[in-house]
Design an enzyme around this catalytic site. Structure first.
Site, short mmCIF file in Angstrom:
data_model
loop_
_atom_site.label_atom_id
_atom_site.label_comp_id
_atom_site.label_asym_id
_atom_site.label_seq_id
_atom_site.Cartn_x
_atom_site.Cartn_y
_atom_site.Cartn_z
N PRO A 123 -4.21 -0.22 -5.54
CA PRO A 123 -5.52 0.12 -4.97
C PRO A 123 -5.44 1.27 -3.96
O PRO A 123 -6.31 2.16 -3.95
CB PRO A 123 -5.97 -1.18 -4.29
CG PRO A 123 -5.23 -2.25 -5.02
CD PRO A 123 -3.90 -1.67 -5.34
N TYR A 124 -4.41 1.26 -3.12
CA TYR A 124 -4.25 2.33 -2.13
C TYR A 124 -4.03 3.68 -2.82
O TYR A 124 -4.66 4.68 -2.48
CB TYR A 124 -3.08 2.01 -1.21
CG TYR A 124 -2.60 3.16 -0.38
CD1 TYR A 124 -3.31 3.58 0.75
CD2 TYR A 124 -1.44 3.86 -0.71
CE1 TYR A 124 -2.88 4.65 1.51
CE2 TYR A 124 -1.01 4.94 0.04
CZ TYR A 124 -1.73 5.33 1.15
OH TYR A 124 -1.30 6.41 1.90
N LEU A 125 -3.13 3.69 -3.80
CA LEU A 125 -2.83 4.95 -4.49
C LEU A 125 -4.04 5.46 -5.26
O LEU A 125 -4.27 6.68 -5.34
CB LEU A 125 -1.63 4.76 -5.42
CG LEU A 125 -0.30 4.44 -4.74
CD1 LEU A 125 0.78 4.14 -5.78
CD2 LEU A 125 0.14 5.61 -3.84
N LYS A 128 -6.34 7.01 -2.67
CA LYS A 128 -5.82 8.30 -2.22
C LYS A 128 -6.04 9.38 -3.28
O LYS A 128 -6.38 10.52 -2.97
CB LYS A 128 -4.34 8.20 -1.89
CG LYS A 128 -4.02 7.34 -0.68
CD LYS A 128 -4.68 7.86 0.59
CE LYS A 128 -4.05 9.11 1.12
NZ LYS A 128 -4.66 9.52 2.43
#
Length: 213
Positions: A123-125, A128
């Protein structure tokens, strides 16, 4: 020129503010509350309270460029990742566009493909990646700084733009902060996508090899 640091209370942000003040650069640190404001006061940096999930526009007034180094952190859920790492960054770009700011520096990640990362980081990647796209599509000149796996090792001021056996894909947070301070002291470029890893090349030599889009 005054730089707004979004995520100033984070591990990179604090290092960046301290170095910028020591170099005589004009920096405004965006923090979430008075407690963070008091902690950063020791650096001598100007502070402003704002919320990436709420009231934010006032923080940009009077600033010429932005460094976005905010992050939801590893212990929050996907909802915070969405609201901070994606929507927060997106809103900051919109404010920068509306004010015709001179530059937007995004602290991103070396990992461009979310599905290539660990499951916990997908989810973070993904956030980003979408935020990076918004930055590059913006009318504001930009720099994407792409560190590898972040560490708290002491910075050396020496870099590489590639993963090597020696650096193992790692980047010291000290080195990230120092590189950004160097960027703040250079003329604005139209576009720069900068992989940034620990290495043996001093900034002065690395800067000569950078290709600007």
């Amino acid at each position: 020129m005054t730089t707004l640091v979004v995520g100033a209370h984070g591990k990179i942000g604090q290092r960046l503010c301290e170095r910028a003040v020591s170099e005589g650069l004009s920096v405004r640190a965006l923090v979430r509350n008075e407690e963070q404001q008091n902690e950063l006061a020791r650096t001598g940096v100007e502070t402003v309270i704002g919320d990436l999930e709420g009231d934010l526009a006032h923080a940009f007034e009077g600033c010429d460029e932005v460094v976005f180094t905010a992050g939801s952190g590893p212990h929050t859920g996907a909802d915070k990742t969405l609201m901070i790492d994606l929507n927060g960054a997106w809103r900051c770009v919109e404010y920068a566009e509306a004010l015709n700011m001179k530059r937007f520096i995004m602290v991103s990640t070396l990992h461009r493909e979310p599905l290539d990362g660990p499951d916990a980081l997908v989810p973070y990647l993904a956030a980003k990646r979408a935020a990076d796209y918004r930055v590059t599509a913006s009318t504001v000149p930009h720099v994407l700084v792409r560190p590898g796996r972040l560490t708290d090792d002491r910075g050396t001021g020496h870099y590489s733009i590639a993963v090597t056996e020696e650096n193992g894909g790692r980047t010291s947070r000290d080195n990230v902060a120092e590189a950004i301070v160097h960027l703040l002291g250079t003329p604005v470029t139209d576009a720069l996508d900068l992989p940034l890893l620990d290495g043996d090349t001093p900034w002065s030599e690395l800067e000569k090899s950078l290709s600007h889009g």
